[in-house]
Design a protein around this motif. Structure first.
Motif, short mmCIF file in Angstrom:
data_model
loop_
_atom_site.label_atom_id
_atom_site.label_comp_id
_atom_site.label_asym_id
_atom_site.label_seq_id
_atom_site.Cartn_x
_atom_site.Cartn_y
_atom_site.Cartn_z
N ASP A 114 29.60 28.83 43.83
CA ASP A 114 30.89 29.46 43.54
C ASP A 114 31.15 30.48 44.64
O ASP A 114 30.31 30.74 45.50
CB ASP A 114 30.86 30.14 42.17
N THR A 115 32.34 31.04 44.63
CA THR A 115 32.73 32.04 45.61
C THR A 115 33.32 33.24 44.89
O THR A 115 34.12 33.10 43.97
CB THR A 115 33.78 31.47 46.58
N VAL A 116 32.89 34.43 45.31
CA VAL A 116 33.43 35.69 44.79
C VAL A 116 34.37 36.24 45.85
O VAL A 116 34.05 36.24 47.05
CB VAL A 116 32.30 36.72 44.53
N PHE A 117 35.54 36.71 45.42
CA PHE A 117 36.52 37.32 46.31
C PHE A 117 36.70 38.78 45.94
O PHE A 117 36.68 39.13 44.76
CB PHE A 117 37.88 36.62 46.19
N VAL A 118 36.92 39.63 46.95
CA VAL A 118 37.19 41.05 46.71
C VAL A 118 38.50 41.40 47.40
O VAL A 118 38.69 41.10 48.58
CB VAL A 118 36.05 41.95 47.27
N GLU A 119 39.41 42.04 46.63
CA GLU A 119 40.73 42.41 47.15
C GLU A 119 41.04 43.86 46.81
O GLU A 119 40.54 44.41 45.83
CB GLU A 119 41.82 41.54 46.53
N ASP A 120 41.94 44.44 47.61
CA ASP A 120 42.46 45.77 47.29
C ASP A 120 43.63 45.63 46.31
O ASP A 120 43.94 44.53 45.85
CB ASP A 120 42.85 46.54 48.56
N ALA A 121 44.28 46.73 45.99
CA ALA A 121 45.36 46.72 45.00
C ALA A 121 46.56 45.89 45.44
O ALA A 121 47.40 45.53 44.62
CB ALA A 121 45.80 48.16 44.71
N PHE A 122 46.66 45.56 46.73
CA PHE A 122 47.80 44.82 47.25
C PHE A 122 47.45 43.38 47.61
O PHE A 122 48.24 42.69 48.25
CB PHE A 122 48.41 45.55 48.45
N GLY A 123 46.26 42.93 47.21
CA GLY A 123 45.87 41.54 47.46
C GLY A 123 45.28 41.28 48.83
O GLY A 123 45.08 40.13 49.20
N ASN A 124 44.96 42.32 49.58
CA ASN A 124 44.31 42.15 50.88
C ASN A 124 42.81 41.95 50.62
O ASN A 124 42.17 42.77 49.96
CB ASN A 124 44.50 43.39 51.76
N ARG A 125 42.26 40.88 51.14
CA ARG A 125 40.83 40.64 50.99
C ARG A 125 40.06 41.64 51.85
O ARG A 125 40.49 41.98 52.94
CB ARG A 125 40.48 39.21 51.35
N ILE A 126 38.90 42.05 51.34
CA ILE A 126 38.11 43.09 51.98
C ILE A 126 36.82 42.51 52.56
O ILE A 126 35.99 41.97 51.83
CB ILE A 126 37.78 44.22 50.99
N ALA A 127 36.67 42.64 53.87
CA ALA A 127 35.47 42.18 54.56
C ALA A 127 34.36 43.22 54.46
O ALA A 127 34.62 44.41 54.31
CB ALA A 127 35.78 41.91 56.03
N GLU A 128 33.13 42.74 54.56
CA GLU A 128 31.94 43.59 54.60
C GLU A 128 31.84 44.53 53.39
O GLU A 128 31.38 45.67 53.51
CB GLU A 128 31.90 44.42 55.90
N GLU A 129 32.27 44.05 52.23
CA GLU A 129 32.20 44.84 51.00
C GLU A 129 31.00 44.39 50.18
O GLU A 129 30.78 43.20 49.98
CB GLU A 129 33.49 44.68 50.18
#
Length: 176
Positions: A114-129
């Motif tokens: 599976d894949t986990v995604f991390v985004e900020d409040a505006f839907g921008n994906r966050i690298a190196e989190e």
């Protein structure tokens, strides 16, 4: 420079306007600050201003879209060098999985990726989190890891040896 893509962060812009002899131009000389790609960059305020002691100032106010933008100043026929501003994602606000509920055979061997995604409040994906994972039944690997440059972390889930429903939890910063 770097600013957060949150619609309120800003970068100060200053242009020193010189005449042909290298001296500051007279006060009240008009200067435009121009976004070279205004589709996602934000807003320059004010876009037109006047010099004082050869300097003109403005601000680039971020949009809510992460990316890179370019701005330069123009006065008469003169154009400044281009200034690069990087709009970075904000803090983690959302963590989610690529797939929805899946059924595995309770044999201790059956697995799925599976894949986990991390985004900020505006839907921008966050690298190196940093993402931390917990699974209530079965196992998940890795139990923590950093998202890639696209804000994704690939994981592997292995079924338990007994029948039941497992809950998978992922956290990044304060987001869950």
């Amino acid at each position: 420079s770097r600013i957060v893509a949150n619609g309120t962060d800003y970068s100060n812009l200053t242009a020193l306007v010189l005449d042909a002899t290298g001296r500051p131009v007279s006060d009240s000389t008009g200067v435009y600050f121009v976004l070279e790609d205004s589709s996602t960059a934000g807003t320059v305020m004010p876009g037109w201003t006047q010099t004082l002691d050869g300097e003109a100032s403005s601000r680039l106010i971020s949009s809510t879209v992460a990316g890179t933008c370019y701005v330069h100043a123009e006065s008469g026929t003169a154009t400044s060098e281009t200034h690069t501003v990087i709009l970075t994602p904000g803090e983690p606000a959302r963590v989610y999985f690529d797939s929805l509920a899946k059924v595995l055979t309770a044999d201790g061997v059956d697995s799925l990726g599976d894949t986990v995604f991390v985004e900020d409040a505006f839907g921008n994906r966050i690298a190196e989190e940093l993402v931390n994972l917990e699974l209530s039944l079965g196992s998940v690997s890795p139990i923590s890891g950093l998202t890639d440059r696209n804000g994704k972390l690939r994981i592997q889930i292995v079924a338990p040896n007994r029948i039941g429903t497992g809950q998978l939890r992922a956290t990044a910063g304060e987001a869950e």
